[in-house]
Scaffold this active site. Sequence first.
Site, PDB file in Angstrom:
ATOM      1  N   LYS A 185       0.838  -1.207   0.000  1.00  0.00           N
ATOM      2  CA  LYS A 185       0.000   0.000   0.000  1.00  0.00           C
ATOM      3  C   LYS A 185       0.872   1.256   0.000  1.00  0.00           C
ATOM      4  O   LYS A 185       2.073   1.187   0.264  1.00  0.00           O
ATOM      5  CB  LYS A 185      -0.928   0.000   1.214  1.00  0.00           C
ATOM      6  CG  LYS A 185      -1.747  -1.270   1.389  1.00  0.00           C
ATOM      7  CD  LYS A 185      -2.864  -1.443   0.372  1.00  0.00           C
ATOM      8  CE  LYS A 185      -3.544  -2.786   0.635  1.00  0.00           C
ATOM      9  NZ  LYS A 185      -4.821  -2.974   0.008  1.00  0.00           N
ATOM     10  N   ASN A 186       0.272   2.413  -0.217  1.00  0.00           N
ATOM     11  CA  ASN A 186       1.064   3.645  -0.335  1.00  0.00           C
ATOM     12  C   ASN A 186       1.885   3.919   0.922  1.00  0.00           C
ATOM     13  O   ASN A 186       2.999   4.410   0.838  1.00  0.00           O
ATOM     14  CB  ASN A 186       0.172   4.843  -0.655  1.00  0.00           C
ATOM     15  CG  ASN A 186      -0.404   4.761  -2.055  1.00  0.00           C
ATOM     16  OD1 ASN A 186      -0.779   3.676  -2.500  1.00  0.00           O
ATOM     17  ND2 ASN A 186      -0.472   5.866  -2.751  1.00  0.00           N
TER      18      ASN A 186
END
Length: 366
Positions: A185-186
């Site tokens: 994920k970011n």
Amino acid sequence: MILFSNPGAQVQAHRAEIDQAIARVLDSGWYVLGREVEAFEREFAEYLGTAHAVGVNSGTDALALALRALGIGPGDQVAAPSHTAVATIAAIEMVGAEPLLVDIDPVHYTMDPVALEAAVTPRTRAVVIVHLYGQAADMDAVLGIARRHGLKVVEDCAQATGGRYKGRRLGTLGDVGCFSFYPTKNLGAVGDGGAVVTGSEAVAQSLRSLREYGWRGDRISHVAGVNSRLDELQAAILRAKLPHLDADNDRRRVIAGRYDAELSSVLSIPVRRSESHHVFHLYVVRLADRDAMVARLRGRGIGASIHYAQAAHQQPAYEARLAGAGNLPQTERAVAEIMTLPIYPELSDEEVGAVISAIRTELAGA
Ligand SMILES: *Cc1c(COP(=O)(O)O)cnc(C)c1O
């Protein structure tokens, strides 16, 4: 092979700070729910501009515990898109509620507010709105519908950490915001992790209790809770990475801008919503002969992928048994045509160029 995401490269990019964070935890002698988690919760809430963040074990748990903290349970219906990570739907069923599937807007791939309003029944108590691929959903419309129908709003921000809608950070617009720190994920940990954020002190208190056996600081279970704690190692690593998140998201946006510029003449590029600051967790294009293109790009060493190859209602565990499953034409059309291109902050300009030229060559030859 150019991977579509590369959490290992992320760790190497911030390796010295991560090593320091790990050493600090090892030396502290305290490994679960301690000072690092408390500090991360404070720093993450401050970064988003909200009052409370509660660390949990995963994005899926964040969603399930958020629903429970909002009083959603058996007999309740929760509206959600089928075009999402299956975790969104699994979390609704984990609390005993019933998913009510709603179609997407075919341009932005987020929930279609018109379809939401049409689907709502007297049993619908909440909506899980997914900011898919890093792009904000149509929040003004969704919040308006939620107000009119008395729905709680849960933002699934697993793909949109750091994204914004009309300047406000995603996760702070609804009743609660749910985040995943899965490595790709970011904002990724080096294991599982998640968080719920809220402006409500009461909801935050309920979450703190639910994540640890329903305790209230007294080691007595007042409600039937679960074990969904964030550990100190993950929290310390997240604290090391959080200060780099905006720069990392900016780099994703630069890569997306180059794909836009050099691919828009040959296939359908992502459409950005003007109110949304898109953080490009995934860069998803659309084309007719998708399966063949994915295979050909992989043959050239480009890790093209599909998110997701089947909508939730098409997968064996859920097939045809979920409410609303028969009425998702835009979801089903999109699922057959979408393709994810490599995007992550450490992807080099040369690699971006290689992806672009491989696609242009394959499309010219097709
Ligand atoms: C990743 C993801 C989740 C689940 O997060 P986990 O940490 O893997 O449990 C939920 N919703 C969406 C949209 C996701 O992308």
